[in-house]
Design a protein around this motif. Sequence first.
Motif, PDB file in Angstrom:
ATOM      1  N   LEU A  67       0.874  -1.075  -0.077  1.00  0.00           N
ATOM      2  CA  LEU A  67       0.127  -0.048   0.010  1.00  0.00           C
ATOM      3  C   LEU A  67       0.816   1.311  -0.089  1.00  0.00           C
ATOM      4  CD1 LEU A  67      -2.246  -1.139   2.834  1.00  0.00           C
ATOM      5  CD2 LEU A  67      -2.806  -1.191   0.484  1.00  0.00           C
ATOM      6  N   PHE A  68       0.531   2.177  -0.883  1.00  0.00           N
ATOM      7  CA  PHE A  68       1.266   3.546  -1.088  1.00  0.00           C
ATOM      8  C   PHE A  68       0.483   4.754  -0.974  1.00  0.00           C
ATOM      9  CE2 PHE A  68       3.709  -0.058  -3.065  1.00  0.00           C
ATOM     10  CZ  PHE A  68       4.997   0.386  -2.460  1.00  0.00           C
ATOM     11  N   ALA A 103       8.548  -3.109  12.252  1.00  0.00           N
ATOM     12  CA  ALA A 103      10.156  -3.109  12.856  1.00  0.00           C
ATOM     13  C   ALA A 103      11.029  -2.881  11.726  1.00  0.00           C
ATOM     14  CB  ALA A 103      10.447  -4.554  13.748  1.00  0.00           C
ATOM     15  N   ARG A 104      10.765  -3.653  10.543  1.00  0.00           N
ATOM     16  CA  ARG A 104      11.830  -3.335   9.286  1.00  0.00           C
ATOM     17  C   ARG A 104      11.660  -1.932   8.839  1.00  0.00           C
ATOM     18  NH1 ARG A 104       9.821  -6.545   4.702  1.00  0.00           N
ATOM     19  NH2 ARG A 104       9.471  -7.756   6.247  1.00  0.00           N
ATOM     20  N   TYR A 105      10.845  -1.318   8.910  1.00  0.00           N
ATOM     21  CA  TYR A 105      10.361   0.136   8.254  1.00  0.00           C
ATOM     22  C   TYR A 105      10.250   1.242   9.432  1.00  0.00           C
ATOM     23  CZ  TYR A 105       9.857  -2.419   3.969  1.00  0.00           C
ATOM     24  OH  TYR A 105      10.192  -3.061   2.775  1.00  0.00           O
ATOM     25  N   THR A 106      10.568   0.704  10.543  1.00  0.00           N
ATOM     26  CA  THR A 106      10.246   1.622  11.738  1.00  0.00           C
ATOM     27  C   THR A 106      10.885   3.245  11.625  1.00  0.00           C
ATOM     28  OG1 THR A 106      10.151   1.962  14.172  1.00  0.00           O
ATOM     29  CG2 THR A 106      12.337   1.268  13.029  1.00  0.00           C
ATOM     30  N   ARG A 107      12.039   3.208  10.854  1.00  0.00           N
ATOM     31  CA  ARG A 107      12.433   4.720  10.634  1.00  0.00           C
ATOM     32  C   ARG A 107      11.491   5.608   9.723  1.00  0.00           C
ATOM     33  NH1 ARG A 107      17.161   4.466   7.576  1.00  0.00           N
ATOM     34  NH2 ARG A 107      16.063   5.700   6.078  1.00  0.00           N
ATOM     35  N   ASP A 108      11.237   4.813   8.905  1.00  0.00           N
ATOM     36  CA  ASP A 108      10.310   5.633   7.656  1.00  0.00           C
ATOM     37  C   ASP A 108       8.852   5.625   7.758  1.00  0.00           C
ATOM     38  OD1 ASP A 108      12.862   6.091   6.132  1.00  0.00           O
ATOM     39  OD2 ASP A 108      12.966   4.260   5.480  1.00  0.00           O
ATOM     40  N   LEU A 109       8.366   4.504   8.544  1.00  0.00           N
ATOM     41  CA  LEU A 109       6.933   4.408   8.709  1.00  0.00           C
ATOM     42  C   LEU A 109       6.635   4.246  10.218  1.00  0.00           C
ATOM     43  CD1 LEU A 109       4.754   3.764   6.782  1.00  0.00           C
ATOM     44  CD2 LEU A 109       5.408   1.171   6.805  1.00  0.00           C
ATOM     45  N   PRO A 110       6.323   5.203  10.788  1.00  0.00           N
ATOM     46  CA  PRO A 110       5.977   5.074  12.488  1.00  0.00           C
ATOM     47  C   PRO A 110       4.438   4.540  12.630  1.00  0.00           C
ATOM     48  CG  PRO A 110       5.681   7.454  11.493  1.00  0.00           C
ATOM     49  CD  PRO A 110       6.436   6.598  10.330  1.00  0.00           C
ATOM     50  N   HIS A 111       3.647   4.730  11.806  1.00  0.00           N
ATOM     51  CA  HIS A 111       2.302   3.871  12.155  1.00  0.00           C
ATOM     52  C   HIS A 111       1.936   3.015  10.921  1.00  0.00           C
ATOM     53  CE1 HIS A 111       2.007   6.313  15.472  1.00  0.00           C
ATOM     54  NE2 HIS A 111       2.507   7.565  14.728  1.00  0.00           N
ATOM     55  N   PRO A 112       2.593   1.960  10.774  1.00  0.00           N
ATOM     56  CA  PRO A 112       2.199   1.200   9.386  1.00  0.00           C
ATOM     57  C   PRO A 112       0.705   0.677   9.508  1.00  0.00           C
ATOM     58  CG  PRO A 112       3.616  -0.290  10.976  1.00  0.00           C
ATOM     59  CD  PRO A 112       3.313   1.281  11.524  1.00  0.00           C
ATOM     60  N   PHE A 168      -0.792   0.195  13.295  1.00  0.00           N
ATOM     61  CA  PHE A 168      -0.058   0.015  14.425  1.00  0.00           C
ATOM     62  C   PHE A 168       0.404   1.484  15.321  1.00  0.00           C
ATOM     63  CE2 PHE A 168       4.207  -1.417  16.397  1.00  0.00           C
ATOM     64  CZ  PHE A 168       3.467  -2.447  17.311  1.00  0.00           C
ATOM     65  N   ARG A 169      -0.199   1.390  16.361  1.00  0.00           N
ATOM     66  CA  ARG A 169      -0.090   2.683  17.097  1.00  0.00           C
ATOM     67  C   ARG A 169       0.119   2.258  18.540  1.00  0.00           C
ATOM     68  NH1 ARG A 169      -1.125   7.400  14.597  1.00  0.00           N
ATOM     69  NH2 ARG A 169      -1.941   7.136  12.445  1.00  0.00           N
ATOM     70  N   GLU A 170       1.228   2.947  19.286  1.00  0.00           N
ATOM     71  CA  GLU A 170       1.288   2.670  20.646  1.00  0.00           C
ATOM     72  C   GLU A 170       1.420   1.476  21.094  1.00  0.00           C
ATOM     73  OE1 GLU A 170      -1.418   5.145  22.820  1.00  0.00           O
ATOM     74  OE2 GLU A 170      -0.692   7.106  21.603  1.00  0.00           O
ATOM     75  N   GLY A 171       2.202   0.492  20.206  1.00  0.00           N
ATOM     76  CA  GLY A 171       2.044  -0.879  20.459  1.00  0.00           C
ATOM     77  C   GLY A 171       0.930  -1.811  20.395  1.00  0.00           C
ATOM     78  N   ARG A 172       0.132  -1.269  19.506  1.00  0.00           N
ATOM     79  CA  ARG A 172      -1.053  -2.311  19.382  1.00  0.00           C
ATOM     80  C   ARG A 172      -1.819  -1.842  18.026  1.00  0.00           C
ATOM     81  NH1 ARG A 172      -6.112  -0.007  20.976  1.00  0.00           N
ATOM     82  NH2 ARG A 172      -5.901   2.268  21.967  1.00  0.00           N
ATOM     83  N   TYR A 173      -2.515  -2.830  17.451  1.00  0.00           N
ATOM     84  CA  TYR A 173      -3.444  -2.547  16.110  1.00  0.00           C
ATOM     85  C   TYR A 173      -4.620  -1.776  16.523  1.00  0.00           C
ATOM     86  CZ  TYR A 173       0.193  -4.270  13.427  1.00  0.00           C
ATOM     87  OH  TYR A 173       1.620  -4.400  12.641  1.00  0.00           O
ATOM     88  N   VAL A 174      -4.753  -0.650  15.893  1.00  0.00           N
ATOM     89  CA  VAL A 174      -6.288  -0.052  16.120  1.00  0.00           C
ATOM     90  C   VAL A 174      -7.108  -0.110  14.783  1.00  0.00           C
ATOM     91  CG1 VAL A 174      -7.098   2.250  16.582  1.00  0.00           C
ATOM     92  CG2 VAL A 174      -5.039   1.484  17.640  1.00  0.00           C
ATOM     93  N   GLU A 175      -8.182  -0.608  15.067  1.00  0.00           N
ATOM     94  CA  GLU A 175      -9.056  -0.544  13.793  1.00  0.00           C
ATOM     95  C   GLU A 175      -9.454   0.482  13.363  1.00  0.00           C
ATOM     96  OE1 GLU A 175     -13.020  -3.077  12.456  1.00  0.00           O
ATOM     97  OE2 GLU A 175     -11.883  -3.833  14.194  1.00  0.00           O
ATOM     98  N   ALA A 176      -9.570   0.948  12.063  1.00  0.00           N
ATOM     99  CA  ALA A 176     -10.079   1.870  11.381  1.00  0.00           C
ATOM    100  C   ALA A 176     -11.633   1.983  11.368  1.00  0.00           C
ATOM    101  CB  ALA A 176      -9.345   2.302   9.921  1.00  0.00           C
ATOM    102  N   VAL A 177     -12.132   3.192  11.350  1.00  0.00           N
ATOM    103  CA  VAL A 177     -13.470   3.512  11.131  1.00  0.00           C
ATOM    104  C   VAL A 177     -13.565   3.934   9.630  1.00  0.00           C
ATOM    105  CG1 VAL A 177     -15.712   4.704  11.745  1.00  0.00           C
ATOM    106  CG2 VAL A 177     -13.888   3.752  13.487  1.00  0.00           C
TER     107      VAL A 177
END
Length: 163
Positions: free
Chosen positions: A43-44, A120-129, A148-157
């Motif tokens: 996804l881009f 973890a692989r993209y942590t520098r470029d992608l803070p909220h995958p 992925f935010r604050e150590g957990r996955y948050v579902e979108a609305v």
Amino acid sequence: MTAIAWRWGWPGVDTHLLVSQDVASLLERYCQRKFDVERGGQLFVDPSSSTGLVLALATPPHGDDRAGRTWLELNARRCRDEIERANAEGLRLVGYWHTHPQSIPMISPTDIGSFSRFAARYTRDLPHPMAIIVGNTNSPEGIKAWSFREGRYVEAVRDNRPD
């Protein structure tokens, strides 16, 4: 101007993610039927869009990916090539999508492990995958997104009103 199919928001996050009609059409095309294997892609977003944060590209499944009914490994070479091509067009990686063999998809422990490794692989470029999972129904609940935010996955609305 990019045609927008729908948008997603996350509780406590002021920005909405606008889903282009092209991305929506690709995701809707890939429902995992009863005996199918999982499929997926990357996804881009287009960070320069004047419309807002637009999910502009979802790459299609690739023949070099490895998959089973309940698992998927995207081919690393294809992922690198897609990232390079998308970056050359000004697009930026935000996550990946895949199918599930259930009507209303839910993020599984396997998904969480996979997305955590991705983060973890993209942590520098992608803070909220972001992760999108496509179920096997054509209803709006059949395609869901998580961030992925604050150590957990948050579902979108999902908001089906285009901007």
